[in-house]
Motif scaffolding. Sequence first.
Motif, short mmCIF file in Angstrom:
data_model
loop_
_atom_site.label_atom_id
_atom_site.label_comp_id
_atom_site.label_asym_id
_atom_site.label_seq_id
_atom_site.Cartn_x
_atom_site.Cartn_y
_atom_site.Cartn_z
N VAL A 88 1.06 -0.91 0.01
CA VAL A 88 -0.46 0.28 0.32
C VAL A 88 1.20 1.06 -0.04
N LEU A 89 0.60 1.87 -1.14
CA LEU A 89 1.79 3.57 -0.95
C LEU A 89 0.53 4.57 -0.17
N ILE A 90 1.20 4.94 0.97
CA ILE A 90 0.02 6.03 1.50
C ILE A 90 1.11 7.71 1.37
N ALA A 91 -0.31 8.42 0.10
CA ALA A 91 1.16 9.31 0.12
C ALA A 91 0.39 10.98 1.05
N GLY A 92 1.27 11.75 0.37
CA GLY A 92 0.35 13.16 1.17
C GLY A 92 -0.46 14.07 -0.17
N ALA A 93 -1.42 14.98 1.09
CA ALA A 93 -2.16 15.79 0.50
C ALA A 93 -1.81 16.05 -1.05
N SER A 94 -0.45 16.62 -1.45
CA SER A 94 -0.57 17.24 -2.81
C SER A 94 0.10 16.40 -3.74
N ALA A 95 0.25 14.67 -2.70
CA ALA A 95 0.97 13.68 -4.11
C ALA A 95 0.10 14.00 -5.37
N GLU A 96 0.99 13.91 -6.72
CA GLU A 96 1.01 13.71 -7.45
C GLU A 96 0.83 11.97 -8.05
N LEU A 97 0.52 11.32 -8.71
CA LEU A 97 1.12 9.33 -9.14
C LEU A 97 -0.12 9.49 -9.69
N ILE A 98 1.22 8.84 -11.35
CA ILE A 98 1.10 8.26 -12.32
C ILE A 98 1.34 7.43 -12.00
N LEU A 99 0.21 6.58 -12.96
CA LEU A 99 -0.15 5.31 -12.65
C LEU A 99 0.98 4.10 -14.27
N ARG A 100 2.27 3.79 -14.03
CA ARG A 100 2.15 3.25 -15.22
C ARG A 100 2.11 2.04 -16.78
N GLY A 101 1.26 1.15 -15.32
CA GLY A 101 1.14 -0.43 -15.01
C GLY A 101 1.34 -1.11 -14.27
N GLY A 102 -0.50 -1.87 -14.46
CA GLY A 102 -0.75 -2.33 -13.77
C GLY A 102 -2.11 -1.87 -13.38
N LYS A 103 -2.65 -2.21 -11.80
CA LYS A 103 -3.93 -1.56 -11.56
C LYS A 103 -3.76 -1.72 -10.62
N ALA A 104 -5.00 -0.40 -9.75
CA ALA A 104 -4.44 0.38 -8.91
C ALA A 104 -5.62 -0.21 -8.21
N TRP A 105 -6.49 -0.95 -7.93
CA TRP A 105 -7.54 -1.38 -7.48
C TRP A 105 -7.07 -2.06 -6.20
N GLN A 106 -8.41 -2.56 -6.06
CA GLN A 106 -8.30 -3.50 -4.54
C GLN A 106 -9.12 -4.87 -5.64
#
Length: 106
Positions: A88-106
Amino acid sequence: MKELIFDKNSRKVILIAILSVVVIHIAQVVHASVTAEPGSEEEPLVSQSYVDSKFEEMAKKLEEAEKRLEEIEKYGKFEALELNKDQVLIAGASAELILRGGKAWQ
């Protein structure tokens, strides 16, 4: 009433007299500002402790600015992370995430 009549020569004399007064006045003002004595109202002195305190204030502000710049450089960069399954990745309020591959859900 008698009118004053100025011929061409008298106008020149009056103009030269007025210009002379103006030039002398300007010369006096310039001379006074150039030859101001240190410590007078025109050229005040400051103490060494005052100058040192101002330099210390500027040095503190510079240190704070450098610290802020370091934080920006540290946290302002993009960093690629690779997560494995069930991580699990926990990021701060102003974090920007870019999914490069795979799935981003449970």
